[in-house]
Design an enzyme around this catalytic site. Structure first.
Site: not given
Length: 382
Positions: A275, A359, A361
């Protein structure tokens, strides 16, 4: 100055162009000014509100059932909500979930965050898409009395996110170690007892689950503040360096982050960014970033891996993007959004240096992008 006294609404959202949205306030009382964005995720409202990348923003949730599973400490991405407020279609109902520890409205009130329900979020989302992320003022007043002209004036006075370095406001105050691993049924979070790789993670507004993923990939993680210098980073003798997500204008944060990253690159260490960290790495390599019309915020964004042809369903949260046309020689585009063709990943040819805009995760796929953490770990094992 005339006062507007609606009979039922207890909250008002004023856009800088003069549009007004009334609804029922919940959470804390008071007034907030911010940039307004919309998020299309069907789950994860607590993670979204506590994601430091949302600093300076109020989030409109397009999914109507917000608050129905309550909140719990395990789902916080940082200690407190960072988004300034939230806008929803229906005011939260009583939570119905075995993990719920608290009701959303009480949680927001305790954390001093303002919210409004009963809003036509489809109309509001169309306005954001058409005119770009607007500046807004959101007030929750149980008396139902609003000075409309003053609210619009406050929205127009908001400085906006361009040129704003917000990483300094959400980063950690001092370094710390992290060894907690990803949540797994039925034990919950684990602990990394035998790490193989020493990683320094730069906190521009790091989400906890990113650190958990690094730990689960075998990393001994030391987190440093955003202001850390290359000398600070290299003094830990890391096997690799991670650049975290975060809020604000990457060009503004780059004033101090870019020299640090360039110093790390000169040391020839593996580097992985997510990001804002992706944008920081691109700037350090000589590329440029641009402000998007309304950004990408959601958990259903298709991203194509240009090297394998695989399409990943990803979680996104960014209002700035790397300009793929500005990538210098030797820096390759690896991922691209299938929504609008914007850049979603880069790597340095021949070196273990790479980053992605999405992202990995956040588990929207649910595990389509976890390989990126494994790739980072493998680069440190070589």
């Amino acid at each position: 100055m005339a006062l507007h006294r609606p009979t039922r609404p207890t909250a008002c959202l004023a856009l800088a162009d003069g549009q007004l949205f009334y609804g029922q306030g919940f959470g804390a009382t008071g007034l907030r000014t911010a940039e307004l964005c919309f998020n299309t995720a069907m789950t994860g409202y607590q993670e979204i509100m506590t994601d430091p990348s949302y600093a300076g923003q109020i989030v409109t949730f397009t999914f109507p059932h917000i608050g129905n599973v309550g909140v719990n400490p395990e789902d916080d991405e940082t200690a407190d909500p960072v988004a300034e407020g939230m806008v929803v279609k229906w005011s939260p109902t009583e939570p119905s979930n075995w993990r719920a520890a608290e009701e959303l409205s009480a949680w927001l009130a305790r954390r001093n965050r303002v919210a409004i329900g009963g809003v036509d979020t489809r109309r509001l989302t169309r306005a954001i898409r058409q005119q770009g992320a607007p500046h807004v003022a959101l007030e929750h007043n149980p008396e139902g009395t609003f000075d409309v002209e003053a609210l619009i004036a406050k929205a127009r006075a908001f400085a906006g996110l361009e040129g704003m370095d917000l990483a300094k406001d959400v980063t950690c105050a001092q370094s710390y170690r992290w060894n907690e691993t990803r949540w797994a049924w039925p034990d919950g979070f684990g602990t990394q007892e035998a790490p193989k790789h020493k990683v320094v993670a730069i906190d521009y507004g790091a989400k906890r689950n990113i650190l958990r993923c690094l730990s689960s990939a075998g990393c001994d993680v030391t987190v440093l503040p955003a202001s850390a210098t290359a000398e600070d980073v290299l003094s830990h003798k890391p096997d690799g360096v991670f650049l975290s997500n975060g809020p604000g204008d990457p060009a503004a944060t780059g004033a101090y982050a870019v020299p640090m990253i360039q110093g790390v690159l000169d040391a020839d260490l593996p580097v992985f960014g997510i990001c804002l960290g992706h944008q920081m790495l691109a700037l350090a390599l000589g590329a440029q970033t641009v402000k998007m019309n309304h950004g990408h915020h959601g958990a259903n964004h298709p991203v194509k891996d240009l090297e394998t042809g695989k399409v990943e369903i990803t979680s996104m949260n960014h209002g700035f993007a790397v300009d793929a046309q500005s990538l210098p020689k030797g820096v390759e585009e690896t991922h691209r959004s299938l929504f609008d063709g914007s850049n979603c990943g880069i790597r340095v040819a021949g070196k273990p240096v790479f980053s992605v805009q999405h992202h990995p995760e956040a588990s929207p796929g649910p595990q389509d992008s976890f390989y990126l953490f494994e790739r980072f770990a493998a680069s440190m094992a070589d």
